[in-house]
Design a protein around this motif. Structure first.
Motif, PDB file in Angstrom:
ATOM      1  N   THR A 104     -24.584  12.763  45.030  1.00 56.17           N
ATOM      2  CA  THR A 104     -26.470  12.483  45.941  1.00 56.17           C
ATOM      3  C   THR A 104     -26.040  11.306  46.425  1.00 56.17           C
ATOM      4  OG1 THR A 104     -26.996  13.620  44.734  1.00 56.17           O
ATOM      5  CG2 THR A 104     -28.599  12.390  46.326  1.00 56.17           C
ATOM      6  N   HIS A 105     -25.566  10.388  45.105  1.00 60.08           N
ATOM      7  CA  HIS A 105     -25.423   8.753  45.941  1.00 60.08           C
ATOM      8  C   HIS A 105     -24.331   8.590  46.729  1.00 60.08           C
ATOM      9  CE1 HIS A 105     -25.505   4.407  45.380  1.00 60.08           C
ATOM     10  NE2 HIS A 105     -24.355   4.314  44.977  1.00 60.08           N
ATOM     11  N   ALA A 106     -23.474   9.512  46.280  1.00 64.97           N
ATOM     12  CA  ALA A 106     -22.115   8.849  47.931  1.00 64.97           C
ATOM     13  C   ALA A 106     -22.567   9.676  49.214  1.00 64.97           C
ATOM     14  CB  ALA A 106     -20.806   9.552  47.279  1.00 64.97           C
ATOM     15  N   SER A 107     -23.546  10.299  49.276  1.00 64.75           N
ATOM     16  CA  SER A 107     -23.901  10.982  50.156  1.00 64.75           C
ATOM     17  C   SER A 107     -24.630  10.039  50.537  1.00 64.75           C
ATOM     18  CB  SER A 107     -24.173  12.455  49.724  1.00 64.75           C
ATOM     19  OG  SER A 107     -23.362  13.738  49.460  1.00 64.75           O
ATOM     20  N   GLU A 108     -25.849   9.967  49.827  1.00 65.04           N
ATOM     21  CA  GLU A 108     -26.273   9.086  50.719  1.00 65.04           C
ATOM     22  C   GLU A 108     -25.989   7.829  51.538  1.00 65.04           C
ATOM     23  OE1 GLU A 108     -29.326   7.733  47.177  1.00 65.04           O
ATOM     24  OE2 GLU A 108     -30.321   9.423  48.051  1.00 65.04           O
ATOM     25  N   THR A 109     -24.888   7.255  50.547  1.00 69.39           N
ATOM     26  CA  THR A 109     -24.687   5.860  51.250  1.00 69.39           C
ATOM     27  C   THR A 109     -23.771   6.548  52.617  1.00 69.39           C
ATOM     28  OG1 THR A 109     -23.482   5.245  48.901  1.00 69.39           O
ATOM     29  CG2 THR A 109     -22.871   3.914  50.714  1.00 69.39           C
ATOM     30  N   SER A 142     -24.249   4.685  56.520  1.00 67.28           N
ATOM     31  CA  SER A 142     -23.053   4.309  57.521  1.00 67.28           C
ATOM     32  C   SER A 142     -23.487   4.919  58.549  1.00 67.28           C
ATOM     33  CB  SER A 142     -22.013   4.067  56.175  1.00 67.28           C
ATOM     34  OG  SER A 142     -21.858   3.506  55.137  1.00 67.28           O
ATOM     35  N   MET A 143     -23.227   5.863  58.615  1.00 66.67           N
ATOM     36  CA  MET A 143     -23.698   6.536  59.893  1.00 66.67           C
ATOM     37  C   MET A 143     -24.161   6.608  60.891  1.00 66.67           C
ATOM     38  SD  MET A 143     -20.253   8.414  59.748  1.00 66.67           S
ATOM     39  CE  MET A 143     -19.241   7.330  58.897  1.00 66.67           C
ATOM     40  N   ARG A 144     -25.206   6.482  60.336  1.00 67.55           N
ATOM     41  CA  ARG A 144     -26.421   6.427  60.973  1.00 67.55           C
ATOM     42  C   ARG A 144     -26.369   4.640  61.076  1.00 67.55           C
ATOM     43  NH1 ARG A 144     -32.076   8.363  60.366  1.00 67.55           N
ATOM     44  NH2 ARG A 144     -30.837   9.127  58.199  1.00 67.55           N
ATOM     45  N   SER A 145     -25.423   3.925  60.864  1.00 66.07           N
ATOM     46  CA  SER A 145     -25.770   2.413  61.161  1.00 66.07           C
ATOM     47  C   SER A 145     -24.949   2.686  61.756  1.00 66.07           C
ATOM     48  CB  SER A 145     -25.290   1.108  59.968  1.00 66.07           C
ATOM     49  OG  SER A 145     -26.517   0.944  59.420  1.00 66.07           O
ATOM     50  N   VAL A 146     -23.882   3.224  62.319  1.00 65.89           N
ATOM     51  CA  VAL A 146     -22.546   3.292  62.986  1.00 65.89           C
ATOM     52  C   VAL A 146     -23.381   3.839  64.629  1.00 65.89           C
ATOM     53  CG1 VAL A 146     -20.446   4.166  63.451  1.00 65.89           C
ATOM     54  CG2 VAL A 146     -20.779   2.845  61.786  1.00 65.89           C
ATOM     55  N   GLY A 147     -24.101   4.720  64.389  1.00 65.12           N
ATOM     56  CA  GLY A 147     -24.937   5.213  65.428  1.00 65.12           C
ATOM     57  C   GLY A 147     -25.685   4.703  66.272  1.00 65.12           C
ATOM     58  N   GLU A 148     -26.303   3.643  65.630  1.00 64.86           N
ATOM     59  CA  GLU A 148     -27.036   2.534  66.539  1.00 64.86           C
ATOM     60  C   GLU A 148     -26.552   1.406  66.263  1.00 64.86           C
ATOM     61  OE1 GLU A 148     -29.912   2.191  62.590  1.00 64.86           O
ATOM     62  OE2 GLU A 148     -30.998   4.029  63.419  1.00 64.86           O
ATOM     63  N   TRP A 149     -25.465   1.398  66.358  1.00 60.40           N
ATOM     64  CA  TRP A 149     -24.683   0.374  66.476  1.00 60.40           C
ATOM     65  C   TRP A 149     -24.622  -1.297  65.788  1.00 60.40           C
ATOM     66  CZ3 TRP A 149     -19.987  -0.175  68.825  1.00 60.40           C
ATOM     67  CH2 TRP A 149     -20.001   1.243  69.530  1.00 60.40           C
ATOM     68  N   CYS A 150     -25.472  -1.259  63.297  1.00 59.14           N
ATOM     69  CA  CYS A 150     -25.733  -1.510  63.070  1.00 59.14           C
ATOM     70  C   CYS A 150     -25.152  -2.053  61.910  1.00 59.14           C
ATOM     71  CB  CYS A 150     -27.167  -1.689  62.861  1.00 59.14           C
ATOM     72  SG  CYS A 150     -28.461  -2.144  63.689  1.00 59.14           S
ATOM     73  N   ILE A 151     -24.038  -2.585  62.151  1.00 57.13           N
ATOM     74  CA  ILE A 151     -22.457  -2.913  61.291  1.00 57.13           C
ATOM     75  C   ILE A 151     -22.259  -4.506  61.468  1.00 57.13           C
ATOM     76  CG2 ILE A 151     -20.330  -1.689  60.216  1.00 57.13           C
ATOM     77  CD1 ILE A 151     -22.066   0.002  59.708  1.00 57.13           C
ATOM     78  N   ASP A 152     -22.276  -5.322  60.709  1.00 54.31           N
ATOM     79  CA  ASP A 152     -21.944  -6.213  60.605  1.00 54.31           C
ATOM     80  C   ASP A 152     -19.521  -6.762  60.447  1.00 54.31           C
ATOM     81  OD1 ASP A 152     -20.506  -5.498  58.210  1.00 54.31           O
ATOM     82  OD2 ASP A 152     -22.086  -7.040  56.933  1.00 54.31           O
ATOM     83  N   GLU A 153     -19.986  -7.886  60.537  1.00 56.46           N
ATOM     84  CA  GLU A 153     -18.442  -8.228  60.862  1.00 56.46           C
ATOM     85  C   GLU A 153     -17.243  -7.255  59.863  1.00 56.46           C
ATOM     86  OE1 GLU A 153     -20.449 -11.775  59.354  1.00 56.46           O
ATOM     87  OE2 GLU A 153     -20.697 -10.599  61.006  1.00 56.46           O
ATOM     88  N   LYS A 154     -17.554  -7.409  58.581  1.00 57.55           N
ATOM     89  CA  LYS A 154     -16.960  -7.114  57.680  1.00 57.55           C
ATOM     90  C   LYS A 154     -16.772  -4.674  57.285  1.00 57.55           C
ATOM     91  CE  LYS A 154     -17.792 -10.530  54.763  1.00 57.55           C
ATOM     92  NZ  LYS A 154     -19.052 -11.004  53.271  1.00 57.55           N
ATOM     93  N   GLY A 155     -17.921  -4.817  58.108  1.00 57.50           N
ATOM     94  CA  GLY A 155     -18.103  -3.619  58.355  1.00 57.50           C
ATOM     95  C   GLY A 155     -19.202  -2.320  57.293  1.00 57.50           C
ATOM     96  N   VAL A 156     -20.061  -3.590  56.924  1.00 56.36           N
ATOM     97  CA  VAL A 156     -20.722  -2.864  55.620  1.00 56.36           C
ATOM     98  C   VAL A 156     -22.266  -2.887  56.941  1.00 56.36           C
ATOM     99  CG1 VAL A 156     -22.319  -3.892  53.776  1.00 56.36           C
ATOM    100  CG2 VAL A 156     -20.141  -4.210  54.843  1.00 56.36           C
ATOM    101  N   PRO A 157     -23.022  -1.485  57.060  1.00 59.27           N
ATOM    102  CA  PRO A 157     -24.210  -1.287  57.161  1.00 59.27           C
ATOM    103  C   PRO A 157     -25.427  -2.264  56.628  1.00 59.27           C
ATOM    104  CG  PRO A 157     -23.349   0.635  55.935  1.00 59.27           C
ATOM    105  CD  PRO A 157     -22.412   0.035  55.783  1.00 59.27           C
ATOM    106  N   VAL A 158     -26.056  -2.671  58.039  1.00 59.06           N
ATOM    107  CA  VAL A 158     -26.540  -3.590  58.039  1.00 59.06           C
ATOM    108  C   VAL A 158     -28.248  -3.044  57.634  1.00 59.06           C
ATOM    109  CG1 VAL A 158     -28.458  -5.631  59.454  1.00 59.06           C
ATOM    110  CG2 VAL A 158     -25.765  -5.109  59.807  1.00 59.06           C
ATOM    111  N   THR A 159     -28.806  -2.825  56.578  1.00 58.35           N
ATOM    112  CA  THR A 159     -29.946  -2.120  56.600  1.00 58.35           C
ATOM    113  C   THR A 159     -31.523  -2.961  56.937  1.00 58.35           C
ATOM    114  OG1 THR A 159     -29.696  -2.227  54.606  1.00 58.35           O
ATOM    115  CG2 THR A 159     -28.574  -0.034  55.431  1.00 58.35           C
TER     116      THR A 159
END
Length: 139
Positions: free
Chosen positions: A80-85, A89-106
């Motif tokens: 469940t934790h892995a699926s939420e993560t 991540s996929m939502r952030s990629v779709g929104e173009w909200c990924i920082d320079e390290k590839g971490v989703p910006v929430t």
């Protein structure tokens, strides 16, 4: 004390024939009872061992079942934790909200900063609106 056996008694009860006779009957009955108990114990020993083995196996099965349930619970929590993560991540990629390290910006403030930078870049004709260059610059 006179501990010799008289014609009317025994060693334990000299000169008391009634007590001697009772003692002999008790001893004989006690011997028969001990013999009966020994036979009964021998006859039911295998049943007792079988029952003991059954309950030991049952307890082991219940214990192992509990461990398996705990492992399954941990597995589901991890999945469940892995699926939420992954979803974040996929939502952030779709929104173009990924920082320079590839971490989703929430964080909402950081997301707004990224969105504002993307809009500003699109307004001046920077990347054609995809936000790829702006993404790294805004973070």
């Amino acid at each position: 004390e006179n501990l010799e056996v008289s014609s009317n008694g025994s060693k334990d009860f000299p000169n008391q024939p009634i007590l001697a006779e009772m003692h002999q009957k008790r001893s004989a009955t006690h011997s028969k009872l001990r013999a009966y108990e020994a036979k009964r114990r021998a006859a039911y020993e295998s049943k007792l061992q079988s029952s003991s083995l059954y309950w030991r196996a049952f307890r082991t099965l219940m214990h192992d079942s509990l461990l398996e349930t705990q492992k399954a619970d941990a597995l589901l929590r991890g999945w469940t934790h892995a699926s939420e993560t992954y979803e974040n991540s996929m939502r952030s990629v779709g929104e173009w909200c990924i920082d320079e390290k590839g971490v989703p910006v929430t964080d909402a403030k950081k997301k707004k900063k990224i969105f504002d930078a993307q809009e500003a870049s699109a307004a001046v004709g920077g990347t054609g609106g995809d936000g790829a260059k702006t993404l790294l610059a805004a973070a």
